[in-house]
Design a protein around this motif. Sequence first.
Motif, PDB file in Angstrom:
ATOM      1  N   ARG A  43       0.679  -1.127  -0.075  1.00 28.07           N
ATOM      2  CA  ARG A  43      -0.105   0.121  -0.049  1.00 28.07           C
ATOM      3  C   ARG A  43       0.874   1.213   0.070  1.00 28.07           C
ATOM      4  O   ARG A  43       1.701   1.530   0.791  1.00 28.07           O
ATOM      5  CB  ARG A  43      -0.879   0.079   1.251  1.00 28.07           C
ATOM      6  CG  ARG A  43      -1.799   1.212   1.224  1.00 28.07           C
ATOM      7  CD  ARG A  43      -2.700   1.287   2.755  1.00 28.07           C
ATOM      8  NE  ARG A  43      -3.644   0.259   2.493  1.00 28.07           N
ATOM      9  CZ  ARG A  43      -4.641   0.057   3.515  1.00 28.07           C
ATOM     10  NH1 ARG A  43      -4.520   0.575   4.622  1.00 28.07           N
ATOM     11  NH2 ARG A  43      -5.594  -0.991   3.490  1.00 28.07           N
ATOM     12  N   ILE A  44       0.625   2.325  -0.952  1.00 29.55           N
ATOM     13  CA  ILE A  44       1.184   3.469  -1.140  1.00 29.55           C
ATOM     14  C   ILE A  44       0.413   4.641  -0.797  1.00 29.55           C
ATOM     15  O   ILE A  44      -0.929   4.545  -1.272  1.00 29.55           O
ATOM     16  CB  ILE A  44       1.751   3.785  -2.427  1.00 29.55           C
ATOM     17  CG1 ILE A  44       2.907   2.695  -2.649  1.00 29.55           C
ATOM     18  CG2 ILE A  44       2.576   5.040  -2.436  1.00 29.55           C
ATOM     19  CD1 ILE A  44       3.553   2.900  -3.964  1.00 29.55           C
ATOM     20  N   ILE A  45       0.507   5.288   0.078  1.00 29.63           N
ATOM     21  CA  ILE A  45      -0.385   6.775   0.554  1.00 29.63           C
ATOM     22  C   ILE A  45       0.399   7.914   0.247  1.00 29.63           C
ATOM     23  O   ILE A  45       1.241   8.137   0.701  1.00 29.63           O
ATOM     24  CB  ILE A  45      -1.096   6.444   1.838  1.00 29.63           C
ATOM     25  CG1 ILE A  45      -1.687   5.191   2.157  1.00 29.63           C
ATOM     26  CG2 ILE A  45      -1.843   7.707   2.223  1.00 29.63           C
ATOM     27  CD1 ILE A  45      -2.071   5.228   3.674  1.00 29.63           C
ATOM     28  N   ARG A  59      -0.891   8.573   8.355  1.00 28.75           N
ATOM     29  CA  ARG A  59      -0.248   7.593   9.073  1.00 28.75           C
ATOM     30  C   ARG A  59      -1.294   6.452   9.541  1.00 28.75           C
ATOM     31  O   ARG A  59      -0.825   5.393   9.734  1.00 28.75           O
ATOM     32  CB  ARG A  59       0.615   8.333  10.298  1.00 28.75           C
ATOM     33  CG  ARG A  59       1.556   9.085   9.868  1.00 28.75           C
ATOM     34  CD  ARG A  59       2.177   9.869  11.071  1.00 28.75           C
ATOM     35  NE  ARG A  59       3.507  10.601  10.824  1.00 28.75           N
ATOM     36  CZ  ARG A  59       4.366  11.044  11.535  1.00 28.75           C
ATOM     37  NH1 ARG A  59       3.817  11.241  12.485  1.00 28.75           N
ATOM     38  NH2 ARG A  59       5.652  11.575  11.143  1.00 28.75           N
ATOM     39  N   GLN A  60      -2.463   7.150   9.950  1.00 23.53           N
ATOM     40  CA  GLN A  60      -3.434   6.095  10.663  1.00 23.53           C
ATOM     41  C   GLN A  60      -3.845   4.773   9.537  1.00 23.53           C
ATOM     42  O   GLN A  60      -3.746   3.869   9.765  1.00 23.53           O
ATOM     43  CB  GLN A  60      -4.557   6.833  11.150  1.00 23.53           C
ATOM     44  CG  GLN A  60      -4.273   7.894  12.422  1.00 23.53           C
ATOM     45  CD  GLN A  60      -3.534   7.257  13.410  1.00 23.53           C
ATOM     46  OE1 GLN A  60      -3.781   6.284  13.944  1.00 23.53           O
ATOM     47  NE2 GLN A  60      -2.174   7.700  13.747  1.00 23.53           N
ATOM     48  N   LEU A  61      -3.838   5.655   8.356  1.00 20.18           N
ATOM     49  CA  LEU A  61      -4.563   4.603   7.428  1.00 20.18           C
ATOM     50  C   LEU A  61      -3.468   3.696   6.798  1.00 20.18           C
ATOM     51  O   LEU A  61      -3.343   2.525   6.184  1.00 20.18           O
ATOM     52  CB  LEU A  61      -4.963   5.249   6.073  1.00 20.18           C
ATOM     53  CG  LEU A  61      -6.160   6.199   6.327  1.00 20.18           C
ATOM     54  CD1 LEU A  61      -6.321   6.944   5.034  1.00 20.18           C
ATOM     55  CD2 LEU A  61      -7.296   5.443   6.553  1.00 20.18           C
ATOM     56  N   ALA A  62      -2.036   4.086   7.241  1.00 12.83           N
ATOM     57  CA  ALA A  62      -0.994   3.442   6.751  1.00 12.83           C
ATOM     58  C   ALA A  62      -0.598   2.302   7.473  1.00 12.83           C
ATOM     59  O   ALA A  62      -0.042   1.052   6.996  1.00 12.83           O
ATOM     60  CB  ALA A  62       0.327   4.281   6.429  1.00 12.83           C
ATOM     61  N   GLY A  63      -0.905   2.424   8.842  1.00 11.45           N
ATOM     62  CA  GLY A  63      -0.318   1.390   9.624  1.00 11.45           C
ATOM     63  C   GLY A  63       1.203   1.206  10.103  1.00 11.45           C
ATOM     64  O   GLY A  63       2.030   2.432   9.819  1.00 11.45           O
ATOM     65  N   GLU A  64       1.736  -0.224   9.965  1.00 11.43           N
ATOM     66  CA  GLU A  64       3.075  -0.041  10.107  1.00 11.43           C
ATOM     67  C   GLU A  64       3.767  -0.477   8.940  1.00 11.43           C
ATOM     68  O   GLU A  64       5.124  -0.361   8.722  1.00 11.43           O
ATOM     69  CB  GLU A  64       3.277  -1.282  11.109  1.00 11.43           C
ATOM     70  CG  GLU A  64       3.055  -1.013  12.548  1.00 11.43           C
ATOM     71  CD  GLU A  64       2.973  -2.174  13.401  1.00 11.43           C
ATOM     72  OE1 GLU A  64       3.652  -3.195  13.035  1.00 11.43           O
ATOM     73  OE2 GLU A  64       2.666  -2.062  14.349  1.00 11.43           O
ATOM     74  N   ASN A  65       3.096  -0.776   7.678  1.00 13.46           N
ATOM     75  CA  ASN A  65       3.800  -1.284   6.689  1.00 13.46           C
ATOM     76  C   ASN A  65       3.589  -0.557   5.279  1.00 13.46           C
ATOM     77  O   ASN A  65       4.222  -0.738   4.342  1.00 13.46           O
ATOM     78  CB  ASN A  65       3.096  -2.669   6.272  1.00 13.46           C
ATOM     79  CG  ASN A  65       3.304  -3.746   7.457  1.00 13.46           C
ATOM     80  OD1 ASN A  65       4.547  -4.134   7.802  1.00 13.46           O
ATOM     81  ND2 ASN A  65       2.196  -4.193   8.164  1.00 13.46           N
ATOM     82  N   ALA A  66       2.680   0.300   5.110  1.00 11.72           N
ATOM     83  CA  ALA A  66       2.445   1.194   3.917  1.00 11.72           C
ATOM     84  C   ALA A  66       3.493   2.242   3.911  1.00 11.72           C
ATOM     85  O   ALA A  66       4.390   2.465   4.781  1.00 11.72           O
ATOM     86  CB  ALA A  66       1.167   1.809   4.081  1.00 11.72           C
ATOM     87  N   GLU A  67       3.709   2.558   2.441  1.00 14.62           N
ATOM     88  CA  GLU A  67       4.741   3.612   2.284  1.00 14.62           C
ATOM     89  C   GLU A  67       3.909   4.974   2.162  1.00 14.62           C
ATOM     90  O   GLU A  67       3.017   5.137   1.241  1.00 14.62           O
ATOM     91  CB  GLU A  67       5.383   3.291   0.900  1.00 14.62           C
ATOM     92  CG  GLU A  67       6.828   4.087   0.715  1.00 14.62           C
ATOM     93  CD  GLU A  67       7.275   3.604  -0.431  1.00 14.62           C
ATOM     94  OE1 GLU A  67       8.285   4.321  -1.061  1.00 14.62           O
ATOM     95  OE2 GLU A  67       6.729   2.835  -1.341  1.00 14.62           O
ATOM     96  N   LEU A  68       4.622   5.815   2.937  1.00 11.94           N
ATOM     97  CA  LEU A  68       4.050   7.395   2.841  1.00 11.94           C
ATOM     98  C   LEU A  68       4.753   8.126   1.875  1.00 11.94           C
ATOM     99  O   LEU A  68       5.886   8.425   2.281  1.00 11.94           O
ATOM    100  CB  LEU A  68       3.947   7.788   4.253  1.00 11.94           C
ATOM    101  CG  LEU A  68       2.637   7.232   5.439  1.00 11.94           C
ATOM    102  CD1 LEU A  68       2.812   7.824   6.691  1.00 11.94           C
ATOM    103  CD2 LEU A  68       1.513   7.679   4.654  1.00 11.94           C
ATOM    104  N   LEU A  69       4.180   8.974   1.288  1.00 15.30           N
ATOM    105  CA  LEU A  69       4.900   9.722   0.281  1.00 15.30           C
ATOM    106  C   LEU A  69       4.332  11.174   0.138  1.00 15.30           C
ATOM    107  O   LEU A  69       2.887  11.229  -0.129  1.00 15.30           O
ATOM    108  CB  LEU A  69       4.883   9.199  -1.181  1.00 15.30           C
ATOM    109  CG  LEU A  69       5.626   7.676  -1.254  1.00 15.30           C
ATOM    110  CD1 LEU A  69       5.446   7.536  -2.779  1.00 15.30           C
ATOM    111  CD2 LEU A  69       7.406   7.789  -1.073  1.00 15.30           C
ATOM    112  N   SER A  70       5.110  12.211   0.449  1.00 15.81           N
ATOM    113  CA  SER A  70       4.531  13.586   0.183  1.00 15.81           C
ATOM    114  C   SER A  70       4.398  13.932  -0.951  1.00 15.81           C
ATOM    115  O   SER A  70       5.287  14.008  -1.966  1.00 15.81           O
ATOM    116  CB  SER A  70       5.612  14.362   1.103  1.00 15.81           C
ATOM    117  OG  SER A  70       5.511  15.644   0.695  1.00 15.81           O
ATOM    118  N   ILE A  71       3.376  14.412  -1.236  1.00 15.29           N
ATOM    119  CA  ILE A  71       3.085  15.157  -2.863  1.00 15.29           C
ATOM    120  C   ILE A  71       3.841  16.168  -3.241  1.00 15.29           C
ATOM    121  O   ILE A  71       4.534  16.123  -4.114  1.00 15.29           O
ATOM    122  CB  ILE A  71       1.685  15.562  -2.975  1.00 15.29           C
ATOM    123  CG1 ILE A  71       0.731  14.200  -2.746  1.00 15.29           C
ATOM    124  CG2 ILE A  71       1.281  16.327  -4.242  1.00 15.29           C
ATOM    125  CD1 ILE A  71      -0.817  14.335  -2.938  1.00 15.29           C
TER     126      ILE A  71
END
Length: 313
Positions: A43-45, A59-71
């Motif tokens: 999952r990428i957010i 962060r809440q939707l990502a949990g521990e495993n998703a990758e968070l990327l700043s637009i």
Amino acid sequence: MSTDKKISRRNALKRMGTVVVSSVIASSGMFSLASCEAKRNKRIIFYFTGTGNCLYIARQLAGENAELLSIPQMVKRGKYDFEADEIGLVYPIYGHMPLYMVRQFIQKAKLSAKYKFAVLTYGARKCDSVEIWDRISRKAGNAFDYIGTIVMVDNWLPNFDMNEQIKIDKHIPENLQKIMADINQQKHWHEPVTEEERQQHQGFMQRSGLDPEVGFLMKSEKCFTVTDACIDCGICTYVCPRGNYELTSRGVKTSGDCEFCFACIQNCPQKAIQFRKSEDGSFPDGTEKNPNARYRNEHISLMDLKLANNQKL
């Protein structure tokens, strides 16, 4: 006649070792972990944040495993092609519309995923923001399976007192829990929009005179001024997602296209950044509900915002 088969001491120890190792692996959950890893979706957010609300939700939707990327960081680096099992996007609506940078991103992006979701944050009215995003993203070839909204602290300084906003219980944990459950089940759903909400948005557009294809794209030098209270700390030069602030030998200067996210004015520790009064009375006119009140999401640090928006990297 005896049917017992004799085994050597060496074979007996080997069998005992296999049983012990198997027991340890089973009790440690390694079998289930391997199984989960095989099934876990990537999952990428993507997110845009000015005062931390959207970063917190992401962060809440990502949990521990998703990758968070700043637009803002992706736009700065020119990165638009992404592939994952699930791709999400979290952004704040301004005047019920997406920010111009978010529009730019989705228009250029090639998002390959079997499930795409978008969560839009707002503080007072969402109006037809879901339908607006659906039209923009579909036109760009990036249709979303799930589009929902969540109400947060409203950081729109011209109309709201931040000290009063943070006192309002907007049921964020409960609403967020529902959204998380929907997304984890890969629910296909667009939050319904009423005709009244559509009319409210049209009325706002007529009053504001904003271009519906652009939204709140302003000029920083026309909207903000830096007063003598500035101590040259440079925070504004890091938190602005467009890098509009510069620390010069004659103090802090600002210029350039502005998303009107208020990251600069909300995070200035000296409250040295203020709205510039409109000379012709055009929208926005530079007024502010409470010049002494500022806001940043309680779960997000100043360093978090610097890392999310820093255009010096």
